[in-house]
Design an enzyme around this catalytic site. Structure first.
Site, mmCIF file in Angstrom:
data_model
loop_
_atom_site.group_PDB
_atom_site.id
_atom_site.type_symbol
_atom_site.label_atom_id
_atom_site.label_comp_id
_atom_site.label_asym_id
_atom_site.label_seq_id
_atom_site.Cartn_x
_atom_site.Cartn_y
_atom_site.Cartn_z
ATOM 1 C CB SER A 109 -26.704 -32.905 34.745
ATOM 2 O OG SER A 109 -27.915 -32.038 35.325
ATOM 3 C CG ASP A 253 -31.242 -32.074 36.733
ATOM 4 O OD1 ASP A 253 -31.579 -32.468 38.080
ATOM 5 O OD2 ASP A 253 -30.103 -31.533 36.525
ATOM 6 C CG ASP A 255 -27.602 -34.343 38.587
ATOM 7 O OD1 ASP A 255 -28.630 -33.828 38.019
ATOM 8 O OD2 ASP A 255 -26.422 -33.963 39.065
ATOM 9 C CG ASP A 257 -27.923 -30.880 39.944
ATOM 10 O OD1 ASP A 257 -28.558 -30.921 38.879
ATOM 11 O OD2 ASP A 257 -26.732 -30.462 39.528
#
Length: 459
Positions: A109, A253, A255, A257
């Site tokens: 992340s 960020d 990834d 999400d």
């Protein structure tokens, strides 16, 4: 962390298993064992020969861990669909699209490139509950994980969808959002050199007709994810917005999400402000449900503004999985975290930074929101969040002197504010939050407790 039964989770944090890649809890050997344990977990819950969707972000270590994770899964008899580099919400969508029984995302992340992690999804594409992760941990210590050895045709298959999967996810985003794009707004996007860079250009081309936008942080090399970019470093985005005269900046960020924004003056618009805007928009459409869900970390100004709009606020622990569960429990269609995880039914089923950013723009256009005055009008309560490095999060959280200091600070604040101390689920730190309308009191209470914690670490 402990579940309701009091059993301790040692491996999983608030967002899966995470560590420096090729060290500690994130070696190829551990990835292989985690893959086997996850398959056993699914198999013993009614999914024989499960199908699992596996995706990753742009870290160099991702391919290494992906190979090990897939080896573990197929050696335990699962069929794997490998979708390559894609956002976490893309894997969630893939579970639904491919009618899979589970999913796995290889990503750390927002953490630096040397870290990586593995988080598992259930058959709806949502993150696993604490109890499910605890069960997977228990499989790691069971002899069954080594004895379970399918052979011949019982060994799992691997299907590669790296070349076409992201186009399916982009189409899903377009369908979720409709044809609306950026309107007349000028926007700059920061992909954090992460997974968003693989899909955002196609999303923009499908939603806009020559819109006025720019994309930065979209040149991943495996080592620059989150480096001076994205939600973890908003300075570059803020400077670009102000320099080039953009109306808004949108940052993801690693990834994708999470999403955070900046206004035309380069000032941050965090998850609280995003919820404030989306909550009013959805209420006006009659699709908000019982109210909004946010975590204990959100500013008290959000509760105040929601109440002024006749919207109830539900609080839950930190973590988007808890946000989702609270949304379901309370009948809410919108929930999120100050850090930028936002879930908005029916547009998203998990935190989806790309969808959320476009929903925010649509909401501002439809309710005629002045983006440039949001920060001034929100008027957040003074709030200080301090991350304190510690040797043992458990020892700090159980120390009688620390607990007494927190209780005394809470007594001093009364109804005018709050104090919150919690261990990070992904890093060796504890987070101290102090909030009230008196800035001097915030500073003094925060400093006092931080000094007590630091003295324990030093000693």
């Amino acid at each position: 962390m402990s579940d309701a039964a009091g059993k301790k989770r040692c491996l999983f944090g608030t967002d899966g298993v995470r560590d420096i890649a090729n060290r500690g809890a994130m070696t190829p050997e551990m990835a292989l064992r985690l893959g086997r344990a996850y398959v056993l977990f699914l198999t013993e819950r009614g999914f024989p020969r499960p199908k699992i969707v596996v995706g990753r972000d742009t870290r160099r270590s991702g391919a290494m861990l992906e190979a090990a994770l897939i080896a573990g899964m197929t050696s335990a008899g699962a069929d794997v669909v490998c979708v390559g580099v894609t956002p976490t919400p893309g894997v969630s969508f893939g579970v639904e699209l491919l009618r899979a029984q589970g999913g796995a995302v290889i990503s750390a992340s927002h953490n630096p490139a040397e870290y990586n992690g593995i988080k598992f999804l259930d058959n709806s594409g949502s993150k696993l509950s604490d109890d499910s992760e605890l069960a997977i941990e228990e499989y790691l210590g069971d002899n069954l994980i080594d004895d379970w050895r399918p052979s011949g045709g019982s060994i799992g298959k691997v299907e590669h969808r790296e070349s076409d999967f992201n186009s399916s996810y982009v189409e899903r985003v377009r369908v979720s959002l409709g044809e609306e794009g950026l309107g007349s707004l000028k926007v700059v996007f920061d992909c954090a050199n992460g997974a968003a860079s693989t899909v955002l250009p196609d999303v923009l081309s499908s939603l806009t007709d020559g819109g006025n936008f720019e994309i930065i942080g979209a040149s991943p090399d495996g080592l620059n994810i989150n480096e001076k970019s994205g939600v973890m470093s908003m300075k570059g985005l803020s400077e670009r917005v102000v320099q080039a005269g953009y109306d808004i900046g949108i940052a993801y960020d690693g990834d994708a999400d999470r999403v955070l924004l900046v206004d035309g003056k380069g000032r941050p618009l965090d998850g609280d402000i995003i919820l404030w805007v989306l909550g009013r928009w959805l209420k006006g459409k009659g699709s908000l449900g019982a109210g909004i869900v946010t975590t204990v970390m959100s500013n008290m100004a959000l509760d105040k503004h929601m109440a002024e709009s006749g919207i109830k606020t539900f609080r839950c622990p930190v973590g988007d999985r808890y946000v989702l569960q609270s949304m379901k429990d309370n009948g809410s269609s919108l929930g999120g975290e100050q850090s930028g995880h936002v879930i908005a039914f029916p547009y998203t089923k998990t935190g989806d930074g790309i969808c959320t950013g476009f929903l925010f723009i649509r909401a501002c256009i439809e309710i005629k929101e002045d983006i440039q005055t949001l920060v001034d009008r929100f008027g957040r309560f003074p709030q200080k969040l301090t991350n304190i490095a510690v040797n043992s999060k458990t020892d700090i959280m159980k120390d009688d002197n620390i607990l007494a200091a927190v209780d005394e600070a809470s007594r001093i604040l009364g109804d005018s504010g709050r104090i919150f101390l919690r261990p990070s689920g992904t890093e060796p730190i504890v987070r101290l939050l102090v909030e009230c309308e008196d800035l001097e009191l915030v500073e003094s209470l925060s400093r006092s407790i931080e000094e007590k914690i630091t003295s324990l670490v030093v000693n």
